[in-house]
Every structure is written in C-alpha cells, then in structure tokens.
Design a protein around this motif. Sequence first.
Motif, PDB file in Angstrom:
ATOM      1  N   LEU A 182       0.818   5.943  -1.580  1.00 18.65           N
ATOM      2  CA  LEU A 182      -0.013   5.194  -0.641  1.00 18.65           C
ATOM      3  C   LEU A 182      -1.468   5.641  -0.710  1.00 18.65           C
ATOM      4  O   LEU A 182      -2.387   4.814  -0.712  1.00 18.65           O
ATOM      5  N   LYS A 183      -1.689   6.935  -0.811  1.00 17.04           N
ATOM      6  CA  LYS A 183      -3.052   7.474  -0.875  1.00 17.04           C
ATOM      7  C   LYS A 183      -3.753   7.047  -2.168  1.00 17.04           C
ATOM      8  O   LYS A 183      -4.936   6.691  -2.168  1.00 17.04           O
ATOM      9  N   ILE A 184      -2.997   7.101  -3.269  1.00 16.96           N
ATOM     10  CA  ILE A 184      -3.600   6.711  -4.561  1.00 16.96           C
ATOM     11  C   ILE A 184      -3.987   5.232  -4.547  1.00 16.96           C
ATOM     12  O   ILE A 184      -5.096   4.858  -4.945  1.00 16.96           O
ATOM     13  N   LYS A 185      -3.081   4.393  -4.035  1.00 15.30           N
ATOM     14  CA  LYS A 185      -3.361   2.954  -4.012  1.00 15.30           C
ATOM     15  C   LYS A 185      -4.532   2.636  -3.094  1.00 15.30           C
ATOM     16  O   LYS A 185      -5.344   1.748  -3.378  1.00 15.30           O
ATOM     17  N   ASP A 186      -4.615   3.367  -2.003  1.00 18.39           N
ATOM     18  CA  ASP A 186      -5.739   3.152  -1.087  1.00 18.39           C
ATOM     19  C   ASP A 186      -7.049   3.585  -1.733  1.00 18.39           C
ATOM     20  O   ASP A 186      -8.080   2.930  -1.564  1.00 18.39           O
ATOM     21  N   SER A 187      -7.005   4.685  -2.507  1.00 19.45           N
ATOM     22  CA  SER A 187      -8.233   5.202  -3.135  1.00 19.45           C
ATOM     23  C   SER A 187      -8.738   4.267  -4.252  1.00 19.45           C
ATOM     24  O   SER A 187      -9.937   4.197  -4.516  1.00 19.45           O
ATOM     25  N   ASN A 189      -8.112   1.000  -4.185  1.00 19.20           N
ATOM     26  CA  ASN A 189      -8.206  -0.327  -3.574  1.00 19.20           C
ATOM     27  C   ASN A 189      -7.180  -1.305  -4.159  1.00 19.20           C
ATOM     28  O   ASN A 189      -7.479  -2.481  -4.376  1.00 19.20           O
ATOM     29  N   ASP A 190      -5.971  -0.807  -4.364  1.00 23.47           N
ATOM     30  CA  ASP A 190      -4.873  -1.649  -4.856  1.00 23.47           C
ATOM     31  C   ASP A 190      -4.170  -2.249  -3.642  1.00 23.47           C
ATOM     32  O   ASP A 190      -3.141  -1.760  -3.185  1.00 23.47           O
ATOM     33  N   THR A 191      -4.747  -3.325  -3.103  1.00 22.30           N
ATOM     34  CA  THR A 191      -4.268  -3.886  -1.842  1.00 22.30           C
ATOM     35  C   THR A 191      -2.863  -4.455  -1.958  1.00 22.30           C
ATOM     36  O   THR A 191      -2.034  -4.290  -1.050  1.00 22.30           O
ATOM     37  N   ARG A 192      -2.567  -5.125  -3.050  1.00 17.42           N
ATOM     38  CA  ARG A 192      -1.217  -5.657  -3.234  1.00 17.42           C
ATOM     39  C   ARG A 192      -0.201  -4.517  -3.319  1.00 17.42           C
ATOM     40  O   ARG A 192       0.906  -4.595  -2.801  1.00 17.42           O
ATOM     41  N   GLY A 193      -0.589  -3.463  -4.041  1.00 12.84           N
ATOM     42  CA  GLY A 193       0.280  -2.301  -4.136  1.00 12.84           C
ATOM     43  C   GLY A 193       0.484  -1.629  -2.783  1.00 12.84           C
ATOM     44  O   GLY A 193       1.566  -1.126  -2.471  1.00 12.84           O
ATOM     45  N   ALA A 195       0.572  -3.155   0.114  1.00 14.58           N
ATOM     46  CA  ALA A 195       1.538  -3.963   0.867  1.00 14.58           C
ATOM     47  C   ALA A 195       2.955  -3.589   0.481  1.00 14.58           C
ATOM     48  O   ALA A 195       3.834  -3.440   1.349  1.00 14.58           O
ATOM     49  N   LEU A 196       3.206  -3.402  -0.811  1.00 12.33           N
ATOM     50  CA  LEU A 196       4.541  -3.055  -1.287  1.00 12.33           C
ATOM     51  C   LEU A 196       4.964  -1.682  -0.775  1.00 12.33           C
ATOM     52  O   LEU A 196       6.080  -1.504  -0.265  1.00 12.33           O
ATOM     53  N   THR A 197       4.101  -0.703  -0.906  1.00 11.77           N
ATOM     54  CA  THR A 197       4.455   0.661  -0.492  1.00 11.77           C
ATOM     55  C   THR A 197       4.691   0.746   1.014  1.00 11.77           C
ATOM     56  O   THR A 197       5.631   1.416   1.480  1.00 11.77           O
ATOM     57  N   ASN A 198       3.828   0.070   1.769  1.00 10.92           N
ATOM     58  CA  ASN A 198       4.041   0.049   3.225  1.00 10.92           C
ATOM     59  C   ASN A 198       5.376  -0.592   3.562  1.00 10.92           C
ATOM     60  O   ASN A 198       6.091  -0.131   4.465  1.00 10.92           O
ATOM     61  N   TYR A 199       5.738  -1.632   2.858  1.00  8.99           N
ATOM     62  CA  TYR A 199       7.021  -2.291   3.083  1.00  8.99           C
ATOM     63  C   TYR A 199       8.176  -1.340   2.736  1.00  8.99           C
ATOM     64  O   TYR A 199       9.166  -1.233   3.478  1.00  8.99           O
ATOM     65  N   GLU A 200       8.039  -0.641   1.611  1.00  9.86           N
ATOM     66  CA  GLU A 200       9.093   0.286   1.188  1.00  9.86           C
ATOM     67  C   GLU A 200       9.240   1.447   2.177  1.00  9.86           C
ATOM     68  O   GLU A 200      10.363   1.900   2.474  1.00  9.86           O
ATOM     69  N   ILE A 201       8.120   1.942   2.706  1.00  8.29           N
ATOM     70  CA  ILE A 201       8.176   3.015   3.713  1.00  8.29           C
ATOM     71  C   ILE A 201       8.844   2.493   4.981  1.00  8.29           C
ATOM     72  O   ILE A 201       9.629   3.211   5.643  1.00  8.29           O
ATOM     73  N   LYS A 222       2.696  -6.579   6.536  1.00  3.70           N
ATOM     74  CA  LYS A 222       2.471  -7.991   6.854  1.00  3.70           C
ATOM     75  C   LYS A 222       0.975  -8.305   6.892  1.00  3.70           C
ATOM     76  O   LYS A 222       0.513  -9.313   6.337  1.00  3.70           O
ATOM     77  N   GLN A 223       0.208  -7.439   7.520  1.00  3.88           N
ATOM     78  CA  GLN A 223      -1.231  -7.647   7.649  1.00  3.88           C
ATOM     79  C   GLN A 223      -1.905  -7.672   6.275  1.00  3.88           C
ATOM     80  O   GLN A 223      -2.725  -8.555   5.973  1.00  3.88           O
ATOM     81  N   ILE A 224      -1.557  -6.699   5.429  1.00  3.33           N
ATOM     82  CA  ILE A 224      -2.155  -6.640   4.084  1.00  3.33           C
ATOM     83  C   ILE A 224      -1.732  -7.846   3.251  1.00  3.33           C
ATOM     84  O   ILE A 224      -2.529  -8.424   2.495  1.00  3.33           O
ATOM     85  N   SER A 225      -0.476  -8.266   3.424  1.00 10.16           N
ATOM     86  CA  SER A 225       0.026  -9.425   2.679  1.00 10.16           C
ATOM     87  C   SER A 225      -0.723 -10.689   3.062  1.00 10.16           C
ATOM     88  O   SER A 225      -1.024 -11.537   2.206  1.00 10.16           O
ATOM     89  N   GLU A 226      -1.022 -10.828   4.331  1.00 13.78           N
ATOM     90  CA  GLU A 226      -1.784 -11.986   4.786  1.00 13.78           C
ATOM     91  C   GLU A 226      -3.198 -11.963   4.209  1.00 13.78           C
ATOM     92  O   GLU A 226      -3.734 -13.006   3.792  1.00 13.78           O
ATOM     93  N   GLN A 227      -3.801 -10.789   4.178  1.00  7.71           N
ATOM     94  CA  GLN A 227      -5.170 -10.656   3.659  1.00  7.71           C
ATOM     95  C   GLN A 227      -5.240 -10.962   2.160  1.00  7.71           C
ATOM     96  O   GLN A 227      -6.231 -11.511   1.664  1.00  7.71           O
ATOM     97  N   THR A 228      -4.195 -10.610   1.429  1.00  5.55           N
ATOM     98  CA  THR A 228      -4.185 -10.790  -0.037  1.00  5.55           C
ATOM     99  C   THR A 228      -3.441 -12.043  -0.479  1.00  5.55           C
ATOM    100  O   THR A 228      -3.255 -12.267  -1.680  1.00  5.55           O
ATOM    101  N   SER A 229      -2.994 -12.857   0.504  1.00  2.00           N
ATOM    102  CA  SER A 229      -2.233 -14.086   0.201  1.00  2.00           C
ATOM    103  C   SER A 229      -0.990 -13.781  -0.611  1.00  2.00           C
ATOM    104  O   SER A 229      -0.572 -14.580  -1.460  1.00  2.00           O
TER     105      SER A 229
END
Length: 519
Positions: A182-187, A189-193, A195-201, A222-229
């Motif tokens: 999660l930290k790596i994806k945030d650093s 800016n892998d927004t789609r990634g 969403a997936l990790t948050n869902y898996e957690i 859900k929030q990130i998924s909406e932002q990234t369509s």
Amino acid sequence: MEDHAVEDSAYYHYAQAEKIFRSLKNDYSTARVLYSLAKVQSDIKDYTASEVTTIEAIELFKPLDKYYNLFLCYNNLGSVTNALNEYDKALEYYDKALFYLDKSKMDNSNRLKNTVFNNIGMVFQAKGENKKALENFEKVIESDSIYFRDIKSYAQALSNYAYSKNKLGDTVGVLASFVKSLKIKDSINDTRGLALTNYEIAEYYYDRKDTAKALKFAQTAKQISEQTSNNRRLLESLELMAKVDPENSSKYTQEYIKLNDSLIKEERSVRNKFTRIRFETDEFIEQNELLTRQRQLWIGIAIALFVLAAFILITIDQRRKNQKLRFEQAQQKANQEIFNLLLAQNKKVEEGKQLEKKRISEELHDGILGQMLGIRLILSGLNNKTDSDSVLKRSDLLKKLQGLEEEIRTISHELSRASQEKIHNFIVSIEELVKTIQDSSKMKCHFEYDQKIDWDQLKGDIKINIYRIVQESLQNCIKHAKATKVDLLFQSENEHVKIIISDNGVGFDQKKGKKRNRT
C-alpha cells in the motif's frame, strides 16, 4: 464518457487503417493495427471480439517471425480469456506468450516476464489454486533487483502474494505485506493498484471478523475506484460492503444493481457502436473500392485511347516512311537506268566513231590511194619521152605522188590501228563527271587511273556504285570540305578496286568522325 469517445475515435481510425493496409497487402502493418483494435475491444470488455481480432493478428505475425508482437498478442489473449473465466485457456496463452518473449530476446530486465508471471498468478487465484498462484507471485518478488528496476510490478506481486496467502489461511506476514504494498503504490501514485490493495485488506479483515476495519478499507477501495472509473473494483467493493455492513446491505445492493445494470447497458451500447463503426467503415471502404475501380476503368480507357492514338500515329508514320523508301528505291532504280543509258549511249558513240574511222580508212585505202596509184602508172608510161621538160616534170610528179602515197598509207594504218584498240567507256563517263563538276565549281579536279585494267569488264552494279561514290564524294568536297583542289585515283590491289579521293579542304576532328580519305 470522454474515455469512450476517445475509444470510439481510436477504433474508427484503426478500422480504417486496417482496411487500407489489407488493400496494400502489407501484412505486418495490418497485424499491428489488428492488435491495437483487439486492445480497444478488450478495454470496452468486448472480450470475445478481442479474442477473434487477436487471433487474426497472430495468423499474420507468425509467417513473419515477429516474436515480440506474438508475445503481445498471446499476452492479450491470456487477459481476455481470463476475463471470460476460461482459465485453462488463459494459462495456455500465457505460456505461449513467455515462449515468444524468450525468442524475441527483448526483455533483458525481465520486466515483461514478471508481468506475465503476475498475470498467471491472478489466473490461479481466480481458479482457487492459491498455492500455484503463490509460486508465480514469488517468482516476481524474488526476481533480481526488481525493487529498483520495476517497483510497480513488485508492489502488485507483493499484494497478490499476501492475498493468496490469506486465502490459504496463512496469516504470517500477510498484513505487513499488504501495508508495504500500500505504501509503495501510494508513493508512486498507482491509484488503481491502491484500490485493489485496499479491497484485499478489507477482505483480510473481513476474514478475521473485524468488520469495522473491513468496512473502512472497503470504503476506501470504493472511493478510489470511483475516482479512477474502475467499475470492476467498484462493484467488488459494493458487494463486500454489503456483506460487511448488514444494516446498509440493501443500500449497497441497490447501488450495486444500479451500477451493474448501467455498466451492462453502457457496454452493450459501446459494443453496438463499435459494430456500427465497423460496418460503416466497411461500407466506406467498399465505396472507396468502387470509386477506385471506376477510376481504374477510366484510366484503362484513357490508356487504351492513348495506345490506339499512338498506334494510328505509328501506322501513319510507318506508311510515310514506306512511301519515302519506295520513292528512294524508285529514284535509285531510275538513276541506275539513266546511268546504264549513259553508258550505252557512250558505247554507241564510240562504236560510231570506230565505224567512221574504219570507213575513212577504207575510203583512203581503196579510193584515193587507188587513184594515186593509177596516176603513178600513167606517168610511168611517159618515161619513153626523152625531152628534157618531160623528164623533169615526170620526175617531180612521181616524187610527189610517192610522198602522198606514203602519207596516206601512214594515215590509213593509224586509223586502222585505232579502230582495233579498245576505248574505255566507263572511264569516259568518270572523266565527263569530273569535268562537269569542275566546270560547275571553282574546284580543280585531277583524275588518274590504272590503264592496265580493263575497267569496262567490271560488273554493272559495281560500276554504278563507284560512279555514285565518286559523285557523292566530289559534292561533299565542295559542300562540306570547301576544297579548291581534289585528286581522284583508281587502282587495283589484290584483285580489289581501290579508289582514293583526297582534297585540301578544312577537314574535321578525327576522334568524332571518319577519315576524309575514303576507299
């Protein structure tokens, strides 16, 4: 909707490009466009069409040995068949993708290979074979220097690894792996990634019965998924939230149904639109092909008319040349007849001269000489007279008669001898030609010939050609050489006739033309 507009435009232009490249029989470019079309079809979730289009591209790439392009195609086939839940087929396609990737030798950093391993792990996850999924995720995580070379793939594989491990009931290090990913994806800016990790957690906490944290991470997903369509992840998040939060389950379910119906309707609309674009493109291409055929027809008619006109012009020109050739042949024949007549006339003149000389000779011999002989005999009879006057007169007359007799005999012999000699009629014709040219110009001509040769014994065509050569050469001496003096010599050499014509004209560059002396 803006993304769909871009996809519509891309699909339209790709479809047009494909038809153009097909008409040009450019298989490589056609295959590349087909692959691009397949990717657009995959993006709008028209997976079946994407699979068909990708296979068309593969059939064109294979004979060309385009290994890297084949890797891309098989990798796409793996993705679309996985989306169609055809997991065994997807694994087969991913294996072929790795095969062609190795043959292409274009993945020195193993970035593409790690992507395929990650995709294979996802297929095993979907099949529920998490042990095999872990094996593939571990290949990515343990790849040499992947953290520095391709940190995004590392974060994806780490998250997927933790998810499969969780599904196997092994919680050791799972949460830590999720947090690290999660930290790596945030650093990065892998927004789609994210969403997936948050869902898996969220699923991880749901499995642990920690509904509060599960709902928190599900809401974040859900929030990130909406932002990234990311509609797929959004549906999964709503479905999970309905499980985690029973009180609001109806709300989430209604939202899920509404979104799902909307997506199904939109995807159907987009697919229909693409089908219409494909149809309109085909129709447009057919119109272009019709126009092309019409243009080719008009070009063919124009070429045919041009060829016909050229043929008519060539025929007319050939007829003109034939007429000119016939005229020249007729003129040549007339010249030959005139020359033959000239030779014949000269021959008749000479024969008349010879007859006249012979007649005069005979007349002198038989007429005058006979009379003189009679007078001499009469005078001889007077020898009996002895008077002095008669003797002196008779002696004088006898001497005169004897001198006259001798003179007449000499003339007669000369004329008779001349009548027996051969006169050269051909040489006479040449001399008259030389004299005519000399009289009509200021050029002095000197003509010599070998008197040992019987020139009249030459064949008629040879004499005619010699006559023409001399005539043309002398005219050239006047016209081109501007000569004031020319020498003409006829000789024989090894049973051949040799004609030498030389002049004192201006001459010419011998490197660009023939020598002036002609034989």
